[in-house]
Design a protein around this motif. Structure first.
Motif, PDB file in Angstrom:
ATOM      1  N   ASP A   1      -4.363   5.656  -7.936  1.00 41.21           N
ATOM      2  CA  ASP A   1      -3.147   6.037  -8.353  1.00 41.21           C
ATOM      3  C   ASP A   1      -2.521   6.551  -6.952  1.00 41.21           C
ATOM      4  O   ASP A   1      -1.322   6.444  -6.631  1.00 41.21           O
ATOM      5  CB  ASP A   1      -3.074   7.119  -9.427  1.00 41.21           C
ATOM      6  N   GLU A   2      -3.070   7.009  -6.263  1.00 42.19           N
ATOM      7  CA  GLU A   2      -2.460   8.203  -4.946  1.00 42.19           C
ATOM      8  C   GLU A   2      -2.152   6.994  -4.062  1.00 42.19           C
ATOM      9  O   GLU A   2      -1.086   7.216  -3.298  1.00 42.19           O
ATOM     10  CB  GLU A   2      -3.389   8.866  -4.218  1.00 42.19           C
ATOM     11  N   ILE A   3      -2.639   5.610  -3.758  1.00 37.10           N
ATOM     12  CA  ILE A   3      -2.326   4.828  -2.957  1.00 37.10           C
ATOM     13  C   ILE A   3      -1.419   3.849  -3.533  1.00 37.10           C
ATOM     14  O   ILE A   3      -1.143   2.615  -2.937  1.00 37.10           O
ATOM     15  CB  ILE A   3      -3.532   3.710  -2.281  1.00 37.10           C
ATOM     16  N   GLY A   4      -1.011   3.944  -4.530  1.00 38.35           N
ATOM     17  CA  GLY A   4      -0.116   3.142  -5.521  1.00 38.35           C
ATOM     18  C   GLY A   4      -0.688   1.652  -5.925  1.00 38.35           C
ATOM     19  O   GLY A   4      -0.002   0.698  -6.166  1.00 38.35           O
ATOM     20  N   LEU A   5      -2.090   1.477  -5.955  1.00 35.94           N
ATOM     21  CA  LEU A   5      -2.661   0.329  -6.636  1.00 35.94           C
ATOM     22  C   LEU A   5      -2.629   0.360  -8.001  1.00 35.94           C
ATOM     23  O   LEU A   5      -2.576  -0.810  -8.612  1.00 35.94           O
ATOM     24  CB  LEU A   5      -4.122   0.469  -6.074  1.00 35.94           C
ATOM     25  N   LEU A   6      -2.934   1.502  -8.650  1.00 34.06           N
ATOM     26  CA  LEU A   6      -2.982   1.605 -10.156  1.00 34.06           C
ATOM     27  C   LEU A   6      -2.365   2.602 -10.474  1.00 34.06           C
ATOM     28  O   LEU A   6      -2.762   3.865 -10.803  1.00 34.06           O
ATOM     29  CB  LEU A   6      -4.313   1.343 -10.637  1.00 34.06           C
ATOM     30  N   THR A   7      -1.091   2.491 -11.144  1.00 32.14           N
ATOM     31  CA  THR A   7      -0.204   3.714 -11.318  1.00 32.14           C
ATOM     32  C   THR A   7      -0.511   3.712 -12.925  1.00 32.14           C
ATOM     33  O   THR A   7      -0.404   2.992 -13.803  1.00 32.14           O
ATOM     34  CB  THR A   7       1.262   3.415 -11.310  1.00 32.14           C
ATOM     35  N   PRO A   8      -0.788   4.958 -13.497  1.00 31.76           N
ATOM     36  CA  PRO A   8      -1.192   5.307 -15.128  1.00 31.76           C
ATOM     37  C   PRO A   8       0.294   4.909 -15.779  1.00 31.76           C
ATOM     38  O   PRO A   8       1.593   5.014 -15.229  1.00 31.76           O
ATOM     39  CB  PRO A   8      -1.380   6.819 -14.867  1.00 31.76           C
ATOM     40  N   ALA A   9       0.015   4.716 -16.959  1.00 30.12           N
ATOM     41  CA  ALA A   9       1.379   4.349 -17.862  1.00 30.12           C
ATOM     42  C   ALA A   9       2.071   5.581 -18.064  1.00 30.12           C
ATOM     43  O   ALA A   9       3.377   5.514 -18.290  1.00 30.12           O
ATOM     44  CB  ALA A   9       0.981   3.791 -19.178  1.00 30.12           C
ATOM     45  N   ALA A  10       1.535   6.880 -18.079  1.00 31.13           N
ATOM     46  CA  ALA A  10       2.177   7.936 -18.422  1.00 31.13           C
ATOM     47  C   ALA A  10       1.176   9.052 -17.674  1.00 31.13           C
ATOM     48  O   ALA A  10      -0.026   9.104 -17.605  1.00 31.13           O
ATOM     49  CB  ALA A  10       2.340   8.285 -19.812  1.00 31.13           C
ATOM     50  N   VAL A  11       1.923  10.267 -17.276  1.00 30.96           N
ATOM     51  CA  VAL A  11       1.215  11.346 -16.695  1.00 30.96           C
ATOM     52  C   VAL A  11       1.793  12.662 -17.618  1.00 30.96           C
ATOM     53  O   VAL A  11       2.992  12.918 -17.687  1.00 30.96           O
ATOM     54  CB  VAL A  11       1.559  11.632 -15.226  1.00 30.96           C
TER      55      VAL A  11
ATOM     56  N   GLN B   1      -5.272  -5.721   0.973  1.00 30.88           N
ATOM     57  CA  GLN B   1      -5.126  -6.847   0.660  1.00 30.88           C
ATOM     58  C   GLN B   1      -5.066  -7.040  -0.681  1.00 30.88           C
ATOM     59  O   GLN B   1      -4.239  -7.932  -1.263  1.00 30.88           O
ATOM     60  CB  GLN B   1      -6.412  -7.639   1.332  1.00 30.88           C
ATOM     61  N   ILE B   2      -5.791  -6.370  -1.763  1.00 33.57           N
ATOM     62  CA  ILE B   2      -5.617  -6.281  -3.072  1.00 33.57           C
ATOM     63  C   ILE B   2      -4.338  -6.010  -3.458  1.00 33.57           C
ATOM     64  O   ILE B   2      -3.756  -6.761  -4.619  1.00 33.57           O
ATOM     65  CB  ILE B   2      -6.795  -5.331  -3.568  1.00 33.57           C
ATOM     66  N   ASP B   3      -3.502  -4.892  -2.945  1.00 27.77           N
ATOM     67  CA  ASP B   3      -2.304  -4.556  -3.493  1.00 27.77           C
ATOM     68  C   ASP B   3      -1.443  -5.799  -2.918  1.00 27.77           C
ATOM     69  O   ASP B   3      -0.390  -6.154  -3.667  1.00 27.77           O
ATOM     70  CB  ASP B   3      -1.673  -3.630  -2.629  1.00 27.77           C
ATOM     71  N   ALA B   4      -1.607  -6.509  -1.908  1.00 32.46           N
ATOM     72  CA  ALA B   4      -0.814  -7.619  -1.618  1.00 32.46           C
ATOM     73  C   ALA B   4      -0.702  -8.863  -2.484  1.00 32.46           C
ATOM     74  O   ALA B   4       0.138  -9.639  -3.034  1.00 32.46           O
ATOM     75  CB  ALA B   4      -1.025  -8.104   0.040  1.00 32.46           C
ATOM     76  N   VAL B   5      -2.198  -8.923  -2.912  1.00 33.75           N
ATOM     77  CA  VAL B   5      -2.349 -10.305  -3.700  1.00 33.75           C
ATOM     78  C   VAL B   5      -1.848  -9.943  -4.909  1.00 33.75           C
ATOM     79  O   VAL B   5      -1.191 -10.934  -5.606  1.00 33.75           O
ATOM     80  CB  VAL B   5      -4.178 -10.212  -3.942  1.00 33.75           C
ATOM     81  N   LEU B   6      -1.850  -8.690  -5.837  1.00 37.54           N
ATOM     82  CA  LEU B   6      -1.259  -8.564  -6.977  1.00 37.54           C
ATOM     83  C   LEU B   6       0.145  -8.303  -6.830  1.00 37.54           C
ATOM     84  O   LEU B   6       0.665  -8.771  -7.821  1.00 37.54           O
ATOM     85  CB  LEU B   6      -2.053  -6.916  -7.414  1.00 37.54           C
TER      86      LEU B   6
ATOM     87  N   LEU C   1      -6.523  -3.355 -13.699  1.00 34.89           N
ATOM     88  CA  LEU C   1      -7.624  -2.556 -13.148  1.00 34.89           C
ATOM     89  C   LEU C   1      -8.677  -3.805 -13.281  1.00 34.89           C
ATOM     90  O   LEU C   1      -9.476  -3.793 -12.460  1.00 34.89           O
ATOM     91  CB  LEU C   1      -8.102  -1.448 -14.201  1.00 34.89           C
ATOM     92  N   GLN C   2      -8.712  -4.523 -14.211  1.00 38.66           N
ATOM     93  CA  GLN C   2      -9.816  -5.712 -14.346  1.00 38.66           C
ATOM     94  C   GLN C   2      -9.584  -6.574 -12.929  1.00 38.66           C
ATOM     95  O   GLN C   2     -10.536  -6.880 -12.448  1.00 38.66           O
ATOM     96  CB  GLN C   2      -9.478  -6.312 -15.593  1.00 38.66           C
ATOM     97  N   ARG C   3      -8.376  -6.967 -12.512  1.00 40.78           N
ATOM     98  CA  ARG C   3      -8.110  -7.664 -11.494  1.00 40.78           C
ATOM     99  C   ARG C   3      -8.487  -7.123 -10.228  1.00 40.78           C
ATOM    100  O   ARG C   3      -9.108  -7.729  -9.546  1.00 40.78           O
ATOM    101  CB  ARG C   3      -6.786  -8.139 -11.437  1.00 40.78           C
ATOM    102  N   ILE C   4      -8.313  -5.813 -10.095  1.00 48.00           N
ATOM    103  CA  ILE C   4      -8.711  -5.083  -8.925  1.00 48.00           C
ATOM    104  C   ILE C   4     -10.160  -5.097  -8.800  1.00 48.00           C
ATOM    105  O   ILE C   4     -10.715  -5.164  -7.613  1.00 48.00           O
ATOM    106  CB  ILE C   4      -8.037  -3.687  -8.905  1.00 48.00           C
TER     107      ILE C   4
END
Length: 254
Positions: free
Chosen positions: A23-33, A64-69, A49-52
Protein backbone atom coordinates in the motif's frame (compact mmCIF):
# COMPACT_ATOMS: atom_id res chain seq x y z
CA UNK A 1 -17.64 -8.35 0.48
CA UNK A 2 -14.63 -6.69 2.05
CA UNK A 3 -11.86 -8.41 4.00
CA UNK A 4 -9.59 -7.04 6.71
CA UNK A 5 -5.84 -6.93 6.23
CA UNK A 6 -5.37 -9.89 8.58
CA UNK A 7 -7.94 -11.96 6.66
CA UNK A 8 -6.25 -11.17 3.34
CA UNK A 9 -2.83 -11.95 4.79
CA UNK A 10 -4.08 -15.35 5.98
CA UNK A 11 -5.77 -16.17 2.64
CA UNK A 12 -2.73 -15.15 0.56
CA UNK A 13 -0.06 -16.57 2.85
CA UNK A 14 1.73 -13.25 3.28
CA UNK A 15 2.24 -10.97 6.26
CA UNK A 16 0.14 -7.93 7.09
CA UNK A 17 3.41 -5.99 7.03
CA UNK A 18 3.87 -6.98 3.38
CA UNK A 19 0.38 -5.75 2.51
CA UNK A 20 1.02 -2.45 4.28
CA UNK A 21 4.26 -2.09 2.33
CA UNK A 22 2.45 -2.74 -0.96
CA UNK A 23 0.00 0.00 0.00
CA UNK A 24 2.78 2.44 0.93
CA UNK A 25 4.52 2.04 -2.45
CA UNK A 26 1.23 2.22 -4.37
CA UNK A 27 1.33 -1.37 -5.60
CA UNK A 28 -1.84 -2.56 -3.85
CA UNK A 29 -4.21 0.11 -2.54
CA UNK A 30 -7.05 -1.09 -0.25
CA UNK A 31 -10.62 -0.63 -1.39
CA UNK A 32 -11.26 1.42 1.73
CA UNK A 33 -9.55 2.66 4.88
CA UNK A 34 -11.77 3.17 7.93
CA UNK A 35 -11.52 6.12 10.29
CA UNK A 36 -9.46 4.03 12.71
CA UNK A 37 -6.90 3.28 9.96
CA UNK A 38 -7.99 -0.29 9.24
CA UNK A 39 -7.46 -1.38 5.63
CA UNK A 40 -10.22 -3.27 3.79
CA UNK A 41 -9.89 -5.20 0.53
CA UNK A 42 -12.47 -6.25 -2.05
CA UNK A 43 -12.47 -8.88 -4.79
CA UNK A 44 -10.64 -6.70 -7.33
CA UNK A 45 -7.83 -6.09 -4.82
CA UNK A 46 -7.59 -9.83 -4.18
CA UNK A 47 -7.24 -10.47 -7.92
CA UNK A 48 -4.53 -7.82 -8.17
CA UNK A 49 -2.73 -9.36 -5.19
CA UNK A 50 -2.87 -12.74 -6.92
CA UNK A 51 -1.10 -11.27 -9.96
CA UNK A 52 1.48 -9.56 -7.73
CA UNK A 53 2.28 -12.82 -5.97
CA UNK A 54 2.50 -14.70 -9.27
CA UNK A 55 5.11 -12.23 -10.48
CA UNK A 56 6.96 -12.32 -7.17
CA UNK A 57 7.15 -16.11 -7.50
CA UNK A 58 8.98 -15.44 -10.77
CA UNK A 59 11.40 -13.12 -8.90
CA UNK A 60 10.16 -10.02 -10.72
CA UNK A 61 11.22 -6.90 -8.71
CA UNK A 62 8.42 -4.82 -7.21
CA UNK A 63 9.00 -1.74 -9.44
CA UNK A 64 8.74 -3.93 -12.53
CA UNK A 65 5.57 -5.56 -11.19
CA UNK A 66 4.00 -2.12 -10.88
CA UNK A 67 4.92 -1.38 -14.51
CA UNK A 68 3.58 -4.73 -15.71
CA UNK A 69 0.25 -4.29 -13.92
CA UNK A 70 -0.06 -0.71 -15.14
CA UNK A 71 0.08 -2.02 -18.70
CA UNK A 72 -2.63 -4.63 -18.21
CA UNK A 73 -5.59 -3.84 -20.42
CA UNK A 74 -7.91 -6.48 -18.99
CA UNK A 75 -7.73 -9.25 -16.44
CA UNK A 76 -8.03 -12.20 -18.84
CA UNK A 77 -5.20 -11.05 -21.10
CA UNK A 78 -3.05 -10.28 -18.06
CA UNK A 79 -3.55 -13.80 -16.71
CA UNK A 80 -2.78 -15.27 -20.15
CA UNK A 81 0.52 -13.38 -20.16
CA UNK A 82 1.28 -14.62 -16.65
CA UNK A 83 0.51 -18.17 -17.78
CA UNK A 84 2.97 -17.79 -20.65
CA UNK A 85 5.65 -16.55 -18.25
CA UNK A 86 4.99 -19.33 -15.73
CA UNK A 87 5.04 -21.99 -18.45
CA UNK A 88 8.35 -20.68 -19.82
CA UNK A 89 9.83 -20.68 -16.32
CA UNK A 90 8.59 -24.24 -15.75
CA UNK A 91 10.24 -25.36 -18.97
CA UNK A 92 13.51 -23.65 -18.00
CA UNK A 93 13.51 -25.33 -14.59
CA UNK A 94 12.71 -28.68 -16.23
CA UNK A 95 15.79 -28.29 -18.44
CA UNK A 96 17.96 -27.45 -15.43
CA UNK A 97 16.49 -30.38 -13.45
CA UNK A 98 17.22 -32.72 -16.35
CA UNK A 99 20.83 -31.53 -16.46
CA UNK A 100 21.19 -32.04 -12.69
CA UNK A 101 19.69 -35.53 -12.97
CA UNK A 102 22.13 -36.47 -15.71
CA UNK A 103 25.00 -35.06 -13.63
CA UNK A 104 23.92 -37.17 -10.65
CA UNK A 105 23.81 -40.26 -12.86
CA UNK A 106 27.34 -39.42 -13.95
CA UNK A 107 28.60 -38.91 -10.39
CA UNK A 108 26.91 -42.05 -9.07
CA UNK A 109 28.34 -44.31 -11.73
CA UNK A 110 25.58 -44.31 -14.31
CA UNK A 111 25.81 -42.96 -17.82
CA UNK A 112 28.63 -40.44 -18.14
CA UNK A 113 27.29 -36.98 -18.93
CA UNK A 114 28.80 -35.65 -22.19
CA UNK A 115 31.14 -32.73 -21.55
CA UNK A 116 29.06 -30.36 -23.65
CA UNK A 117 26.02 -31.15 -21.48
CA UNK A 118 28.08 -30.69 -18.33
CA UNK A 119 29.22 -27.21 -19.35
CA UNK A 120 25.76 -26.28 -20.61
CA UNK A 121 24.45 -26.95 -17.11
CA UNK A 122 27.15 -24.72 -15.67
CA UNK A 123 26.19 -21.92 -18.06
CA UNK A 124 22.56 -22.17 -16.98
CA UNK A 125 23.63 -22.01 -13.35
CA UNK A 126 25.76 -18.93 -14.00
CA UNK A 127 22.89 -17.24 -15.83
CA UNK A 128 20.57 -17.86 -12.91
CA UNK A 129 23.15 -16.49 -10.45
CA UNK A 130 23.71 -13.41 -12.61
CA UNK A 131 19.96 -12.73 -12.72
CA UNK A 132 19.72 -13.05 -8.95
CA UNK A 133 22.66 -10.71 -8.38
CA UNK A 134 21.30 -8.14 -10.83
CA UNK A 135 17.91 -8.08 -9.12
CA UNK A 136 19.33 -7.73 -5.61
CA UNK A 137 22.51 -5.72 -6.10
CA UNK A 138 22.39 -4.14 -9.60
CA UNK A 139 24.17 -4.55 -12.91
CA UNK A 140 27.66 -4.17 -11.46
CA UNK A 141 27.17 -7.18 -9.20
CA UNK A 142 25.85 -9.29 -12.07
CA UNK A 143 28.89 -8.33 -14.12
CA UNK A 144 31.17 -9.99 -11.57
CA UNK A 145 29.78 -13.36 -12.67
CA UNK A 146 31.15 -12.74 -16.16
CA UNK A 147 34.50 -11.78 -14.65
CA UNK A 148 34.47 -14.99 -12.66
CA UNK A 149 33.67 -16.93 -15.84
CA UNK A 150 36.77 -15.41 -17.44
CA UNK A 151 38.83 -16.61 -14.46
CA UNK A 152 37.67 -20.20 -15.00
CA UNK A 153 37.67 -20.14 -18.80
CA UNK A 154 40.63 -22.54 -18.98
CA UNK A 155 39.28 -24.95 -16.41
CA UNK A 156 38.70 -28.53 -17.48
CA UNK A 157 35.96 -30.76 -16.22
CA UNK A 158 38.45 -32.28 -13.77
CA UNK A 159 39.18 -28.79 -12.42
CA UNK A 160 35.46 -28.25 -11.75
CA UNK A 161 35.14 -31.68 -10.16
CA UNK A 162 38.11 -30.96 -7.88
CA UNK A 163 36.67 -27.56 -6.91
CA UNK A 164 33.35 -29.21 -6.10
CA UNK A 165 35.08 -31.87 -3.99
CA UNK A 166 37.08 -29.20 -2.14
CA UNK A 167 33.87 -27.28 -1.53
CA UNK A 168 32.10 -30.31 -0.07
CA UNK A 169 35.08 -30.98 2.19
CA UNK A 170 35.11 -27.36 3.40
CA UNK A 171 31.36 -27.34 4.06
CA UNK A 172 31.78 -30.59 6.02
CA UNK A 173 34.42 -28.94 8.27
CA UNK A 174 32.25 -25.85 8.68
CA UNK A 175 29.32 -28.08 9.61
CA UNK A 176 31.40 -29.93 12.21
CA UNK A 177 32.38 -26.58 13.72
CA UNK A 178 28.75 -25.48 13.84
CA UNK A 179 27.59 -28.76 15.38
CA UNK A 180 30.30 -28.53 18.05
CA UNK A 181 28.98 -25.13 19.11
CA UNK A 182 31.60 -22.83 17.59
CA UNK A 183 30.39 -19.22 17.56
CA UNK A 184 30.25 -18.08 13.89
CA UNK A 185 31.80 -14.74 14.89
CA UNK A 186 34.68 -16.28 16.87
CA UNK A 187 38.33 -16.27 15.81
CA UNK A 188 38.18 -20.02 15.23
CA UNK A 189 35.22 -19.62 12.89
CA UNK A 190 36.78 -16.70 11.02
CA UNK A 191 39.95 -18.71 10.44
CA UNK A 192 37.80 -21.32 8.71
CA UNK A 193 35.92 -18.64 6.77
CA UNK A 194 39.26 -17.41 5.42
CA UNK A 195 39.34 -20.65 3.41
CA UNK A 196 35.80 -20.03 2.20
CA UNK A 197 36.73 -16.50 1.13
CA UNK A 198 39.72 -17.77 -0.85
CA UNK A 199 37.61 -20.49 -2.48
CA UNK A 200 35.01 -17.92 -3.54
CA UNK A 201 37.68 -15.60 -4.92
CA UNK A 202 39.08 -18.43 -7.00
CA UNK A 203 35.95 -18.41 -9.16
CA UNK A 204 34.39 -15.02 -8.38
CA UNK A 205 36.56 -11.92 -7.70
CA UNK A 206 34.47 -10.52 -4.87
CA UNK A 207 35.46 -7.32 -3.10
CA UNK A 208 34.65 -6.90 0.64
CA UNK A 209 31.20 -5.44 -0.07
CA UNK A 210 30.28 -8.23 -2.49
CA UNK A 211 31.51 -10.89 -0.05
CA UNK A 212 29.41 -9.32 2.71
CA UNK A 213 26.41 -9.31 0.34
CA UNK A 214 27.02 -12.97 -0.45
CA UNK A 215 25.77 -13.75 3.06
CA UNK A 216 22.30 -12.59 2.03
CA UNK A 217 22.31 -14.98 -0.92
CA UNK A 218 23.47 -17.87 1.27
CA UNK A 219 20.55 -17.21 3.61
CA UNK A 220 17.75 -16.47 1.15
CA UNK A 221 18.55 -17.63 -2.39
CA UNK A 222 17.21 -21.20 -2.89
CA UNK A 223 20.08 -22.22 -5.19
CA UNK A 224 22.82 -21.03 -2.82
CA UNK A 225 21.01 -22.29 0.29
CA UNK A 226 20.61 -25.76 -1.23
CA UNK A 227 24.31 -25.95 -2.10
CA UNK A 228 25.50 -24.88 1.34
CA UNK A 229 22.88 -26.84 3.27
CA UNK A 230 22.99 -30.05 1.25
CA UNK A 231 24.29 -32.08 4.22
CA UNK A 232 23.46 -29.68 7.05
CA UNK A 233 20.25 -27.60 6.72
CA UNK A 234 21.36 -25.36 9.62
CA UNK A 235 24.69 -24.47 8.01
CA UNK A 236 23.47 -21.63 5.72
CA UNK A 237 22.45 -19.36 8.61
CA UNK A 238 25.67 -20.10 10.53
CA UNK A 239 27.82 -19.52 7.44
CA UNK A 240 26.00 -16.30 6.51
CA UNK A 241 26.64 -14.90 9.99
CA UNK A 242 30.31 -15.90 9.78
CA UNK A 243 30.72 -14.40 6.30
CA UNK A 244 29.34 -11.06 7.47
CA UNK A 245 31.66 -11.09 10.48
CA UNK A 246 34.64 -11.96 8.29
CA UNK A 247 33.86 -9.18 5.81
CA UNK A 248 33.72 -6.62 8.63
CA UNK A 249 36.59 -7.84 10.84
CA UNK A 250 39.07 -9.25 8.35
CA UNK A 251 38.25 -7.31 5.17
CA UNK A 252 37.36 -3.97 6.81
CA UNK A 253 33.96 -3.82 5.15
CA UNK A 254 31.85 -0.87 6.27
Amino acid sequence: MHYSISQVATMAGVSARTLRHYDEIGLLTPAAVSSNGYRWYGRSELRRLQRILLLRDLDVPLPQIDAVLAGDDDEASALRRHLTIVTAERDRLDRIAATITRTLDDLEGGDRLPDEEFFRGLDEGRSQLAATLEERFGNAAAGTVQTGTTHTARWTRDDYDQAAADGRELYARLSRARRSGVDPTSVRALDLIAEHHEAVRAVWPVDPAAYHALADLIETDPQQRDVVGAEDPDLPLWLATAVRAYAVRRLDHG
